[in-house]
Scaffold this motif. Structure first.
Motif: not given
Length: 178
Positions: A115-121, A155-168, A73-75
């Protein structure tokens, strides 16, 4: 959780570098970002052309083991988060999802998620065409800057992408924990 970003001018692959960090005990929220990847890859071992000026990053997540059956589901969670981020950056951008891991604009690929599963992560790798679109592929590609008068950078896009992925991801965890 805390997000820790490690930036590199060049790596073979941000997902591979994230795996190296896991061996060293990296915590959830560790992010690898690189200006270029010399051996970027996509799903099914496909080559991901990592052109300078585009986003190449990987995020380490460590959901509880009992959620392992739900990892696929995480994909879609990541793809939906990336779609939301792009629409936040450029409102009314016609971004569509091509399940399970591609984002398209006008039928052309603008981003991919591995998405890859590695060492329990879980490692969520994101490639986003911002300034350059790969050529010579078996599918049409595009870049984010084709859809705006402003020239966006990583630099413009990365913070927005990271925030949205982390929040979701956090929302997904809270739904699974209820």
């Amino acid at each position: 959780m805390q997000i820790t970003v490690h930036h590199y001018p060049s790596v073979a692959s941000t997902n591979t570098t994230a795996k190296d960090y896991l061996v060293l005990g990296a915590e959830e929220g560790t992010v690898i970002i690189a200006d270029e990847q010399t051996a970027g890859r996509g799903q099914f071992g496909r080559v991901w052309q990592s052109l300078n000026g585009n986003l190449h990053c990987s995020l380490i997540l460590k959901p509880p083991v009992r959620l392992e059956p739900f990892y696929p589901e995480l994909a879609m969670v990541a793809a939906g988060a990336l779609q939301k981020a792009l629409q936040e950056i450029i409102p009314d951008l016609p971004v569509t999802l091509k399940a399970p891991n591609d984002l398209l604009i006008d039928g052309k690929k603008v981003a991919g998620i591995l998405i890859e599963v590695e060492s329990g992560a879980l490692i969520i790798g994101i490639g986003l065409n911002i300034k350059k679109a790969p050529e010579g592929l078996d599918q049409l590609t595009t870049r984010l800057n084709d859809y705006t008068e402003k020239s966006f950078s990583v630099e413009d896009v990365f913070p927005v992408v990271l925030r949205c992925v982390w929040h979701q991801y956090q929302n997904w965890l809270s739904l699974k924990n209820t």
